[in-house]
Design an enzyme around this catalytic site. Structure first.
Site, mmCIF file in Angstrom:
data_model
loop_
_atom_site.group_PDB
_atom_site.id
_atom_site.type_symbol
_atom_site.label_atom_id
_atom_site.label_comp_id
_atom_site.label_asym_id
_atom_site.label_seq_id
_atom_site.Cartn_x
_atom_site.Cartn_y
_atom_site.Cartn_z
ATOM 1 N N ASP A 70 -78.947 -12.700 105.804
ATOM 2 C CA ASP A 70 -78.469 -11.849 106.896
ATOM 3 C C ASP A 70 -78.810 -10.379 106.666
ATOM 4 O OD1 ASP A 70 -77.372 -14.248 107.555
ATOM 5 O OD2 ASP A 70 -75.378 -13.460 107.962
ATOM 6 N N ASP A 107 -77.536 -22.658 113.076
ATOM 7 C CA ASP A 107 -77.308 -22.123 111.737
ATOM 8 C C ASP A 107 -77.365 -23.220 110.661
ATOM 9 O OD1 ASP A 107 -76.822 -20.003 110.005
ATOM 10 O OD2 ASP A 107 -75.281 -19.145 111.285
HETATM 11 C C1 GLA Z 1 -74.886 -16.815 109.394
HETATM 12 C C2 GLA Z 1 -76.098 -16.316 110.171
HETATM 13 C C3 GLA Z 1 -75.729 -15.044 110.934
HETATM 14 C C4 GLA Z 1 -74.548 -15.345 111.879
HETATM 15 C C5 GLA Z 1 -73.379 -15.892 111.081
HETATM 16 C C6 GLA Z 1 -72.266 -16.396 111.976
HETATM 17 O O1 GLA Z 1 -74.527 -15.945 108.368
HETATM 18 O O2 GLA Z 1 -77.177 -16.073 109.318
HETATM 19 O O3 GLA Z 1 -76.832 -14.557 111.665
HETATM 20 O O4 GLA Z 1 -74.969 -16.245 112.864
HETATM 21 O O5 GLA Z 1 -73.776 -16.993 110.265
HETATM 22 O O6 GLA Z 1 -71.196 -16.924 111.273
#
Ligand code: GLA
Length: 390
Positions: free
Chosen positions: A194, A137
């Site tokens: 996301d 991430d």
């Molecule tokens: C980010 C990523 C998500 C997930 C969250 C976890 O937002 O884009 O896909 O992995 O972190 O905290």
């Protein structure tokens, strides 16, 4: 290389988009060993594994909030009392692969330790646990550090950790990631923010990614984010759940991810799938389009009659067929025609196209110059077409 030296045999990873399941969309921080084991059981037993879904990935929130005194990551003993090696062995015993998660900054997005300045030791730890896939991430990155450099570091650490580990870069599409990510060694890269369990979110992702298609290809795939199919508003937090979608919308979302060569990572609770969810996720004809060995990008055609809310995607497949998808993102049903001229068949060619319906799994006839279908609101029709002499 000196004469006589041998390259160590490594598997070529992700020649086509990876497929699997990820814990985040549904479970966020409510993860534990039993849920992951039960998920692996279901994937192995109900046909998902045989349909191609092989990676079982634990996302954020699996570790303790601090490293041990030697700097090692520690799996949370309440959530994972038997530790990661035992879980990894269990997943492998089901014929599946094991995925984990870390972050290129000081902390993960949920505040657990990140891998900044620990890249090589963490890669070694993941290899020791038998990890096959690492989602990486983009949170808590020092402002002075370029994202490109941090992904390059973990790419190199994983490539040299002694185990084949897929590098799933989760860089949210920032810093023009599609332009440089291939050179970090990543096998897939998140290209946007996301996903949410809503029709608008699907629409936004598709619109943002359509003109970046040519940056995705064998060994480094544009990850449009985990699937929301079958979630019905049951996301792990309010941001993700956000309302849910209809089955028609989930079908269209899945077809778009297949046509646009995105990795297919299931995000729902597979232990509670409806028959319709299974049918959508295990559609062998759409999966075959996604897993086509050449990973060619789609081109977009405007339908006839013109409709600003609808588009046709065409993907050339290995062997000469075309996948043709009719997508109606608008709020009323639409008649959509594809004109073969636009796909490279002139009148003089004396060729037509036979249509095989990938949603109904049946032949739909041979046509000479165009093909018309009625596509419901938020719906799609997808065909596999072969060139025929007329
Ligand atoms: C980010 C990523 C998500 C997930 C969250 C976890 O937002 O884009 O896909 O992995 O972190 O905290």
């Amino acid at each position: 290389m000196k004469e006589g030296d041998k390259m160590e045999a490594k598997e070529l990873l992700c020649s086509v988009p990876p497929m699997g399941w990820n814990s985040w969309n549904t479970f966020t921080d409510h993860i534990d060993e039993n849920m992951v084991r039960e998920t692996a059981d279901v994937i192995a037993e109900n046909g998902l594994r045989d349909a191609g879904y092989e990676y079982v990935v634990i996302d954020d929130c699996w570790s303790l909030k601090n490293r041990d005194s030697g700097g090692k990551l520690i799996a949370d003993p309440e959530k994972f009392p038997n530790g990661m090696r035992a879980l990894s062995d269990y997943i492998h015993s089901k014929g599946l692969k094991f995925g984990m998660y870390s972050c290129c900054g000081t902390r993960t997005c949920a505040g657990y330790p990140g891998s900044l300045e620990h890249e090589f030791e963490d890669a070694a730890q993941f290899a020791e646990w038998g990890v096959d896939y690492l989602k990486y991430d983009n949170c808590y990155k020092p402002a002075t550090q370029e994202g490109q450099m941090l992904y390059r570091r973990m790419g190199l650490a994983l490539a040299n950790c002694g185990r084949d580990i897929v590098f799933s870069a989760c860089q949210w599409g920032t810093d023009d990631v599609h332009k440089w990510i291939r050179s970090t060694g990543a096998q897939l890269f998140r290209s946007g923010p996301d996903i949410q369990d809503t029709w608008n979110s699907v629409n936004d992702i598709v619109n943002a990614q359509l003109d970046k298609q040519s940056h995705s290809g064998n060994f480094c795939h544009n990850d449009m984010d985990m699937l929301i199919v079958g979630m019905y508003g049951r996301g792990g937090n309010e941001y993700i759940s956000a309302g849910g979608c209809t089955d028609e919308e989930y079908q269209t979302h899945f077809a778009l991810w297949c046509m646009m060569n995105s990795p297919l990572m299931i995000g729902c609770d597979v232990r509670k799938m409806t028959e319709k969810t299974k049918e959508i996720l295990m559609n062998r004809d759409l999966i075959a389009i996604n897993q086509d060995p050449e990973c060619r990008s789609v081109y977009r055609l405007e339908p006839f009659p013109p409709n600003p809310d609808a588009f046709i995607l065409v993907k050339p497949l290995y062997g000469g067929d075309l996948a043709v998808g009719f997508f109606n993102m608008g709020d009323s049903a639409s008649n959509m025609s594809a004109i073969f001229w636009d796909m490279g068949i002139s009148r003089a060619a004396k060729r037509g196209l036979s249509f095989y319906d990938c949603l109904k799994h049946e032949q739909a006839g041979t046509y000479a110059e165009d093909f018309t279908c009625v596509v419901p609101s938020h719906g799609c029709r997808v065909y596999r077409c072969s060139v025929k002499k007329l």
